[in-house]
Design a protein around this motif. Structure first.
Motif, PDB file in Angstrom:
ATOM      1  N   THR A 216      32.205  51.577  50.273  1.00  0.00           N
ATOM      2  CA  THR A 216      33.498  51.872  50.899  1.00  0.00           C
ATOM      3  C   THR A 216      34.645  51.362  50.034  1.00  0.00           C
ATOM      4  O   THR A 216      35.692  52.009  49.917  1.00  0.00           O
ATOM      5  N   LEU A 217      34.456  50.198  49.424  1.00  0.00           N
ATOM      6  CA  LEU A 217      35.464  49.665  48.511  1.00  0.00           C
ATOM      7  C   LEU A 217      35.721  50.641  47.364  1.00  0.00           C
ATOM      8  O   LEU A 217      36.875  50.915  46.998  1.00  0.00           O
ATOM      9  N   LEU A 218      34.652  51.196  46.797  1.00  0.00           N
ATOM     10  CA  LEU A 218      34.800  52.129  45.685  1.00  0.00           C
ATOM     11  C   LEU A 218      35.496  53.413  46.123  1.00  0.00           C
ATOM     12  O   LEU A 218      36.368  53.938  45.406  1.00  0.00           O
ATOM     13  N   ARG A 219      35.141  53.911  47.305  1.00  0.00           N
ATOM     14  CA  ARG A 219      35.791  55.123  47.798  1.00  0.00           C
ATOM     15  C   ARG A 219      37.272  54.896  48.053  1.00  0.00           C
ATOM     16  O   ARG A 219      38.110  55.753  47.744  1.00  0.00           O
ATOM     17  N   VAL A 222      39.161  54.818  44.737  1.00  0.00           N
ATOM     18  CA  VAL A 222      39.372  56.160  44.189  1.00  0.00           C
ATOM     19  C   VAL A 222      40.485  56.887  44.949  1.00  0.00           C
ATOM     20  O   VAL A 222      41.339  57.556  44.354  1.00  0.00           O
ATOM     21  N   LYS A 223      40.503  56.756  46.278  1.00  0.00           N
ATOM     22  CA  LYS A 223      41.516  57.429  47.074  1.00  0.00           C
ATOM     23  C   LYS A 223      42.927  56.909  46.789  1.00  0.00           C
ATOM     24  O   LYS A 223      43.919  57.634  46.955  1.00  0.00           O
ATOM     25  N   CYS A 224      43.005  55.641  46.382  1.00  0.00           N
ATOM     26  CA  CYS A 224      44.321  55.021  46.127  1.00  0.00           C
ATOM     27  C   CYS A 224      44.711  55.090  44.654  1.00  0.00           C
ATOM     28  O   CYS A 224      45.536  54.311  44.190  1.00  0.00           O
ATOM     29  N   LYS A 225      44.105  56.021  43.922  1.00  0.00           N
ATOM     30  CA  LYS A 225      44.306  56.069  42.470  1.00  0.00           C
ATOM     31  C   LYS A 225      45.769  56.261  42.084  1.00  0.00           C
ATOM     32  O   LYS A 225      46.206  55.790  41.026  1.00  0.00           O
ATOM     33  N   ASN A 226      46.539  56.937  42.921  1.00  0.00           N
ATOM     34  CA  ASN A 226      47.935  57.194  42.578  1.00  0.00           C
ATOM     35  C   ASN A 226      48.848  56.009  42.893  1.00  0.00           C
ATOM     36  O   ASN A 226      49.947  55.914  42.361  1.00  0.00           O
ATOM     37  N   GLU A 227      48.396  55.125  43.780  1.00  0.00           N
ATOM     38  CA  GLU A 227      49.206  53.961  44.148  1.00  0.00           C
ATOM     39  C   GLU A 227      48.808  52.701  43.395  1.00  0.00           C
ATOM     40  O   GLU A 227      49.600  51.775  43.263  1.00  0.00           O
ATOM     41  N   ASN A 229      47.614  50.916  39.995  1.00  0.00           N
ATOM     42  CA  ASN A 229      47.532  51.047  38.534  1.00  0.00           C
ATOM     43  C   ASN A 229      46.898  49.787  37.942  1.00  0.00           C
ATOM     44  O   ASN A 229      47.424  49.169  37.024  1.00  0.00           O
ATOM     45  N   MET A 230      45.777  49.396  38.546  1.00  0.00           N
ATOM     46  CA  MET A 230      45.072  48.192  38.115  1.00  0.00           C
ATOM     47  C   MET A 230      43.580  48.476  38.048  1.00  0.00           C
ATOM     48  O   MET A 230      43.090  49.451  38.620  1.00  0.00           O
ATOM     49  N   TYR A 231      42.885  47.606  37.373  1.00  0.00           N
ATOM     50  CA  TYR A 231      41.430  47.685  37.323  1.00  0.00           C
ATOM     51  C   TYR A 231      40.845  47.103  38.608  1.00  0.00           C
ATOM     52  O   TYR A 231      41.455  46.249  39.270  1.00  0.00           O
ATOM     53  N   LEU A 232      39.654  47.550  38.929  1.00  0.00           N
ATOM     54  CA  LEU A 232      38.854  46.944  40.000  1.00  0.00           C
ATOM     55  C   LEU A 232      37.726  46.172  39.331  1.00  0.00           C
ATOM     56  O   LEU A 232      36.893  46.760  38.639  1.00  0.00           O
ATOM     57  N   VAL A 233      37.706  44.877  39.510  1.00  0.00           N
ATOM     58  CA  VAL A 233      36.671  44.025  38.925  1.00  0.00           C
ATOM     59  C   VAL A 233      35.704  43.618  40.042  1.00  0.00           C
ATOM     60  O   VAL A 233      36.094  43.022  41.041  1.00  0.00           O
ATOM     61  N   ILE A 234      34.442  43.973  39.846  1.00  0.00           N
ATOM     62  CA  ILE A 234      33.409  43.679  40.843  1.00  0.00           C
ATOM     63  C   ILE A 234      32.430  42.677  40.242  1.00  0.00           C
ATOM     64  O   ILE A 234      31.803  42.947  39.216  1.00  0.00           O
ATOM     65  N   LYS A 258      38.398  51.483  36.144  1.00  0.00           N
ATOM     66  CA  LYS A 258      39.773  51.932  36.218  1.00  0.00           C
ATOM     67  C   LYS A 258      39.770  53.442  36.386  1.00  0.00           C
ATOM     68  O   LYS A 258      39.170  54.165  35.614  1.00  0.00           O
ATOM     69  N   LYS A 259      40.445  53.873  37.433  1.00  0.00           N
ATOM     70  CA  LYS A 259      40.551  55.303  37.684  1.00  0.00           C
ATOM     71  C   LYS A 259      41.633  55.894  36.777  1.00  0.00           C
ATOM     72  O   LYS A 259      42.782  55.464  36.791  1.00  0.00           O
TER      73      LYS A 259
END
Length: 260
Positions: A216-219, A222-227, A229-234, A258-259
């Motif tokens: 769910t975090l990944l989805r 991806v959905k917030c790609k336009n808002e 502008n940062m990397y997601l570090v898991i 990063k999307k």
């Protein structure tokens, strides 16, 4: 606060054998505060745990009752009988279940995730045990208002029986200036410079697909790609960090996404 008679409290210390698990850490910090408040509240604490060095380290502070088994059901079976001999006023169970215990107790229920993900007989049995423990408890503690509402709705429990007590912060964590934090992260060398420069959202947890909800975090990312502008570090642990003999051998996987 001064009480005229001493109150005797039993505590389920099964998870002291797993000090690096979330429940183990919570229990250790709870006992630390209990030890500071015992005289103030005229209380005596009795720990019930299996044979391990962690519970023995508390023997100078609390009375300890050792139950020599590694089987969790056998542990709770004997706990109920040994607790009767101690003439306890109340018992505290720190994690969701209280099997076989017929006397007064308080239980902490952390969430009802199992209600939504029943996929095996084991899940079904656990769900039944939690429901039974909640129904029979004198008081129920939850770490969030969300879980409290879920319990009230799901099991038709009187709201006055349930109290929210938020989890505290482990003393190992402290506030430090952002510059110092970034310097420490840089020195670890696990993140590429471009991630540090751009900024990142951090997720830390174990690899438990059924519970940690990383999908769910990944989805959402991806959905917030336009808002965003940062990397997601898991950061994910590759082994079960509750194992008491492995604190120096824990491996981690770090993913930087990063999307575009």
């Amino acid at each position: 606060m001064i009480m005229t008679s001493k109150i005797k409290i039993g505590i389920d210390a099964w998870y002291l054998a797993r000090p690096y698990s979330s429940i183990g850490k919570m229990l250790k910090n709870t006992l630390r505060y209990f030890s500071e408040l015992m005289d103030q509240y005229n209380a005596e604490i009795v720990l019930f745990g299996n044979d391990n060095p962690y519970i023995k380290s508390y023997s100078h502070k609390f009375k300890t009752v050792i139950i020599p088994t590694q089987n969790i059901m056998k542990f709770y079976w004997y706990l109920a009988r040994l607790a009767k001999k101690e003439n306890l006023d109340i018992f505290f169970f720190p994690f969701d279940i209280a099997p076989f215990y017929p006397y007064k107790y308080v239980i902490m229920v952390h969430d009802l995730r199992f209600v939504h993900i029943i996929s095996s007989v084991k899940d079904l049995v656990f769900s039944f045990m939690v429901k039974r423990a909640i129904k029979r408890a004198n008081r129920v503690i939850t770490p969030s208002h969300f879980t409290r509402k879920e319990i009230i709705t799901k099991y038709s429990i009187n709201a006055r029986k349930i109290q929210t007590i938020h989890l505290g912060i482990d003393p190992i964590f402290r506030r430090i200036p952002p510059e110092e934090a970034m310097s420490k992260i840089t020195n670890l060398g696990i993140l590429p410079p471009k991630v540090l420069e751009k900024g990142f959202i951090l997720h830390v947890g174990r690899i438990r697909p059924k519970y940690k909800n990383v999908s769910t975090l990944l989805r959402a990312y991806v959905k917030c790609k336009n808002e965003i502008n940062m990397y997601l570090v898991i950061v994910l642990s590759l082994i079960h960090i509750s194992e008491p003999t492995r604190p120096l051998y824990i491996s981690y996987a770090v993913f930087c996404l990063k999307k575009k």
